[in-house]
Design a protein around this motif. Structure first.
Motif, PDB file in Angstrom:
ATOM      1  N   PHE A 138       0.833  -1.204   0.000  1.00  0.00           N
ATOM      2  CA  PHE A 138       0.000   0.000   0.000  1.00  0.00           C
ATOM      3  C   PHE A 138       0.868   1.254   0.000  1.00  0.00           C
ATOM      4  N   ARG A 139       1.953   1.198   0.754  1.00  0.00           N
ATOM      5  CA  ARG A 139       2.823   2.368   0.837  1.00  0.00           C
ATOM      6  C   ARG A 139       3.450   2.679  -0.520  1.00  0.00           C
ATOM      7  N   VAL A 140       3.925   1.647  -1.227  1.00  0.00           N
ATOM      8  CA  VAL A 140       4.498   1.856  -2.562  1.00  0.00           C
ATOM      9  C   VAL A 140       3.448   2.422  -3.512  1.00  0.00           C
ATOM     10  N   LEU A 141       2.229   1.856  -3.471  1.00  0.00           N
ATOM     11  CA  LEU A 141       1.152   2.337  -4.330  1.00  0.00           C
ATOM     12  C   LEU A 141       0.861   3.810  -4.069  1.00  0.00           C
ATOM     13  N   ILE A 142       0.779   4.174  -2.804  1.00  0.00           N
ATOM     14  CA  ILE A 142       0.466   5.554  -2.431  1.00  0.00           C
ATOM     15  C   ILE A 142       1.598   6.501  -2.834  1.00  0.00           C
ATOM     16  N   ASP A 143       2.834   6.091  -2.572  1.00  0.00           N
ATOM     17  CA  ASP A 143       3.976   6.970  -2.852  1.00  0.00           C
ATOM     18  C   ASP A 143       4.202   7.190  -4.347  1.00  0.00           C
ATOM     19  N   THR A 144       3.738   6.275  -5.176  1.00  0.00           N
ATOM     20  CA  THR A 144       3.914   6.433  -6.622  1.00  0.00           C
ATOM     21  C   THR A 144       2.726   7.124  -7.286  1.00  0.00           C
TER      22      THR A 144
END
Length: 228
Positions: free
Chosen positions: A20-26
């Motif tokens: 989720f963090r990678v999805l949000i940060d990108t």
């Protein structure tokens, strides 16, 4: 430039939190500011980081997501933080419990990445994420509740007939545009009615208006008269 929407991810599974963090940060206009592995950590992190949105799992060890939502939504320190529930458990008791605790929306973990990002932006903008399927389950849930558990309809005494009509449509899951079309009103007029309802019912957001409509019994009668 507009500041990015700051998101805290709360989930007891490290792999999911990281994903989720990678999805949000990108995603454009979003940034992940922290992670929490249980409800207590979510409450502490929300108070420390003051995120715009908490992406909150329900089933976590110790303090669950519903209690964490209640504490975050009920604290003056984090009153501006919006909570989006994300879970694998599509059950009435969780939907109602989460919204009653102060959540602004509810999504399942099998939702698409695009829908998840849209949901985060939606609740960050002050709207509620309440699909018609969710409101239908809430109606069914309240139909099963003992009468003693329901609130008095005295909370609706100060509402005008038109305000009650708008409240019913909000509780049935219609957007402002849908309400405007249904009642043949301008979008600005509908927005004014929504503001009055929030003020009169002391609701923090649209989700709380839905809860007020159910607990007063207003939506049950209206739903039966319009759909049955």
């Amino acid at each position: 430039m507009t500041e990015p929407i700051r998101v805290l991810v709360a989930d007891d599974q490290p792999l999911l939190r990281g994903s989720f963090r990678v999805l949000i940060d990108t995603a454009p206009g979003l940034t992940a500011v922290g992670e929490a592995g249980n409800g207590a950590e979510a409450v502490e992190s929300a108070r420390r980081l003051r995120p715009d949105v908490v992406l909150m799992d329900i089933r976590m060890p110790g303090m669950d997501g519903i209690e964490a939502t209640r504490r975050i939504a009920g604290s003056p320190e984090t009153a501006g933080t919006r909570i989006l529930i994300l879970t694998t458990f599509d059950l009435d008791e969780y939907v109602y419990g989460a919204l009653r605790a102060g959540a602004a929306g509810f999504l399942l973990k099998d939702t698409s990445p695009e829908a998840l990002l849209t949901g985060i932006r939606t609740v960050a903008a002050g709207e509620s994420l309440l699909a018609p399927s969710v409101t239908r389950r809430l109606i069914a849930e309240f139909a099963r509740l003992p009468h003693a558990h329901r609130a008095s309809d005295s909370s609706l005494e100060d509402l005008t007939e038109r305000e009650c009509e708008v409240l019913v449509l909000v509780a049935r899951g219609l957007s402002n545009a849908g309400i405007a079309e249904y009642l043949h009103l301008s979008h600005g007029t509908v927005k004014t009615y929504i503001g009055r309802l929030l003020n009169k019912l002391r609701a923090r957001d649209r989700a709380q208006l839905v809860i007020s409509a159910y607990e007063s019994g207003l939506i049950t009668a209206a739903h039966q008269s319009t759909d049955g």
